[in-house]
Design a protein around this motif. Structure first.
Motif, PDB file in Angstrom:
ATOM      1  N   THR A 173      38.323  63.022  56.613  1.00 14.70           N
ATOM      2  CA  THR A 173      39.622  63.537  57.028  1.00 14.70           C
ATOM      3  C   THR A 173      40.368  62.419  57.745  1.00 14.70           C
ATOM      4  O   THR A 173      39.742  61.519  58.305  1.00 14.70           O
ATOM      5  N   VAL A 174      41.691  62.475  57.682  1.00 17.99           N
ATOM      6  CA  VAL A 174      42.531  61.457  58.323  1.00 17.99           C
ATOM      7  C   VAL A 174      43.160  62.078  59.563  1.00 17.99           C
ATOM      8  O   VAL A 174      43.820  63.105  59.476  1.00 17.99           O
ATOM      9  N   LEU A 175      42.957  61.457  60.714  1.00 20.94           N
ATOM     10  CA  LEU A 175      43.440  62.046  61.962  1.00 20.94           C
ATOM     11  C   LEU A 175      44.959  61.983  62.109  1.00 20.94           C
ATOM     12  O   LEU A 175      45.583  60.971  61.793  1.00 20.94           O
ATOM     13  N   TYR A 176      45.520  63.088  62.582  1.00 16.54           N
ATOM     14  CA  TYR A 176      46.862  63.113  63.162  1.00 16.54           C
ATOM     15  C   TYR A 176      46.607  63.575  64.589  1.00 16.54           C
ATOM     16  O   TYR A 176      46.447  64.766  64.837  1.00 16.54           O
ATOM     17  N   GLY A 196      43.194  66.203  56.262  1.00 21.23           N
ATOM     18  CA  GLY A 196      44.192  65.589  57.135  1.00 21.23           C
ATOM     19  C   GLY A 196      44.367  66.353  58.435  1.00 21.23           C
ATOM     20  O   GLY A 196      44.420  67.583  58.434  1.00 21.23           O
ATOM     21  N   ALA A 197      44.424  65.657  59.538  1.00 26.37           N
ATOM     22  CA  ALA A 197      44.678  66.135  60.902  1.00 26.37           C
ATOM     23  C   ALA A 197      43.445  66.058  61.781  1.00 26.37           C
ATOM     24  O   ALA A 197      43.520  65.618  62.922  1.00 26.37           O
ATOM     25  N   GLY A 198      42.279  66.516  61.311  1.00 29.55           N
ATOM     26  CA  GLY A 198      41.066  66.363  62.110  1.00 29.55           C
ATOM     27  C   GLY A 198      40.609  67.623  62.817  1.00 29.55           C
ATOM     28  O   GLY A 198      40.343  67.593  64.020  1.00 29.55           O
ATOM     29  N   SER A 199      40.486  68.737  62.105  1.00 26.65           N
ATOM     30  CA  SER A 199      40.024  69.972  62.728  1.00 26.65           C
ATOM     31  C   SER A 199      38.509  69.953  62.902  1.00 26.65           C
ATOM     32  O   SER A 199      37.797  69.147  62.289  1.00 26.65           O
TER      33      SER A 199
END
Length: 363
Positions: free
Chosen positions: A305-308, A287-290
Motif C-alpha cells: 500500500t502507498v501511504l497518504y 493506497g492511504a495505509g489502513s
C-alpha cells in the motif's frame, strides 16, 4: 447552529475525553484534498518528510516544555477512516505537550459552521490555529482574517486559495502516491518477468483533483517503464462502491497482473469483490495505509500500500506549537518553520510493514 469548542490542557487529557468530540460522518473527500495542489511555490521552502508517530522524543530542545500556548483546531467530520485518524492524531499529539492547551472544535463538513469556529478562535485570541478546511476556497477569507490578527494558521491537506491565508501549509502528495504506486508496479513487472502485463486501476471520485493527480502520477510512472493502464474504473471512496466497481472490473478483465486501488477504505469492498470472485492471480497495491491493508500485507493477501499520511494534522499541531513559541524545526539549519511541507508517499510492503504498522487507521 453555534460552533462547539472543547478545551483540553496537560491536566485534562484528550484521549480520556474523546467522547466530547463528534468524529463521525464525512463526505468522502476523505483521504484527501478537494482543492488542486499548487505547483508554483514561489519563494516558499518545501520540506519532504516521511510520516512518523509524532512521539515527542528526548534530546530535542524543541520538545522541552516552554511557554504555554493555546492552539485552535478545526477538522472535518469523519465517516472515512483516514479522516477519523486525522482528527484523533491531532488530539493525541497535543496531549503529549505540557505547554499546549488545545481548543478543539467539533468536526464538521459545513463550511459556514467551520467559519464560525475559526471566528471563535480569533475572538478568543488563540496563539495559533490548525485548520483542515471543509473547502479550502470557502475558508480562505476567515483564515486570512486570523493571519491579519497576528494568529499563525497552519493549513492542513486542503489548500486555501491565497498564500496570505496561512503561515505554513502541510500536505500529503497525491501525485506522488500515483508515482510511488506506478514505480512499484514497474518494479514488480521487472522482478517477475511479466511479459505484456495487464494493469488495472481502481480510482476514487474522478471529479476530484486529488483523484486526477493520483491517476496522472500512476500513468506517468508506468510510462517511464513503457507500460500503461489497461482497465480503469472509478469508485467513491466507500466500501460499497469499491466492491461494485471491482466486480465489474473483474468481469471485464479475465486476467490481470497488477491492480492499484487508490484508497484503502474503499479497498475493503475491493478485497471483498476479489474474494467473492475467487480471484488472486494479481499483485494488489492499495493506497492511504489502513490497518486492514497493513494486516493483509502481513498475511500475504496484499502486495503493498502507498501511504497518504494520516499524521498531517498531528504534524500541524507540532508546527503550530513551534510557530506560537517562536521556534524553528530543529533538524533544519534554517531558523524558521518552512512555508510549505509536502509529506512523502512511501510504499509499504512485507519488508517494511512493521515500521509503518503504528500509522495504520481503522477503515
Amino acid at each position: 447552529m453555534s460552533s462547539s469548542i472543547t478545551v483540553f490542557s496537560a491536566k485534562r487529557r484528550l484521549l480520556g475525553t474523546a467522547g466530547a468530540f463528534v468524529l463521525a460522518g464525512a463526505l468522502i473527500a476523505g483521504c484527501t484534498s478537494n482543492e488542486p495542489e499548487s505547483t508554483d511555490d514561489g519563494d516558499e521552502n518545501t520540506a519532504e518528510e516521511s510520516g512518523d508517530d509524532g512521539a515527542a522524543s528526548g534530546g530535542n530542545a524543541n520538545d522541552e516544555t516552554g511557554e504555554t500556548v493555546t492552539i485552535g483546531f478545526s477538522g472535518p467530520e469523519a465517516d472515512h477512516g483516514w479522516l477519523a485518524a486525522i482528527n484523533s492524531s491531532a488530539l493525541a499529539e497535543a496531549d503529549k505537550y505540557d505547554d499546549v492547551e488545545l481548543r478543539a472544535a467539533e468536526g464538521t463538513n459545513d463550511a459556514s459552521l467551520q467559519i464560525q469556529q475559526v471566528e471563535t478562535f480569533i475572538n478568543e485570541g488563540v496563539d495559533a490555529i490548525v485548520l483542515l478546511p471543509t473547502d479550502g476556497a470557502a475558508l480562505t477569507d476567515i483564515a486570512t482574517r486570523a493571519m491579519d490578527a497576528g494568529i499563525p494558521v497552519v493549513n492542513v491537506d486542503r489548500e486555501f486559495s491565497s498564500p496570505f491565508a496561512a503561515r505554513t501549509t502541510i500536505l500529503g502528495d497525491n501525485y506522488g502516491m500515483g508515482v510511488s504506486a506506478g514505480t512499484y508496479a514497474c518494479q514488480l513487472i521487472e522482478e517477475n518477468n511479466i511479459d505484456d502485463p495487464v494493469i488495472a486501476e481502481i480510482a476514487g471520485i474522478d471529479a476530484l483533483p486529488l483523484t486526477q493527480d493520483r491517476s496522472q502520477g500512476f500513468a506517468d510512472a508506468l510510462d517511464a517503464c513503457g507500460e500503461d493502464v489497461d482497465n480503469r474504473v472509478a469508485a467513491e471512496f466507500t466500501v460499497q462502491s469499491g466492491e461494485a466497481v471491482t466486480s465489474n472490473l473483474l468481469q471485464a478483465a479475465p486476467e490481470i497482473d497488477i491492480i492499484w486501488n487508490h484508497d484503502d477504505d474503499q479497498g475493503v469492498g475491493v478485497k471483498a469483490a476479489f474474494d467473492n470472485a475467487g480471484r488472486d492471480e494479481f499483485f494488489f497495491i492499495g493506497g492511504a495505509g489502513s490497518s486492514n491493508a497493513m494486516e493483509w500485507i502481513q498475511q500475504g493477501e496484499m502486495e503493498a500500500t502507498v501511504l497518504y499520511p494520516p499524521t498531517q494534522a498531528a504534524d500541524g499541531i507540532r508546527l503550530a506549537r513551534l510557530l506560537a513559541q517562536g521556534k524553528g524545526m530543529s533538524d533544519l539549519v534554517q531558523v524558521e518553520v518552512p512555508r510549505r511541507i509536502v509529506l512523502n508517499a512511501p510504499v509499504v510492503t512485507a519488508d517494511n510493514v512493521d515500521e509503518y504498522m503504528h500509522l495504520g487507521f481503522d477503515s
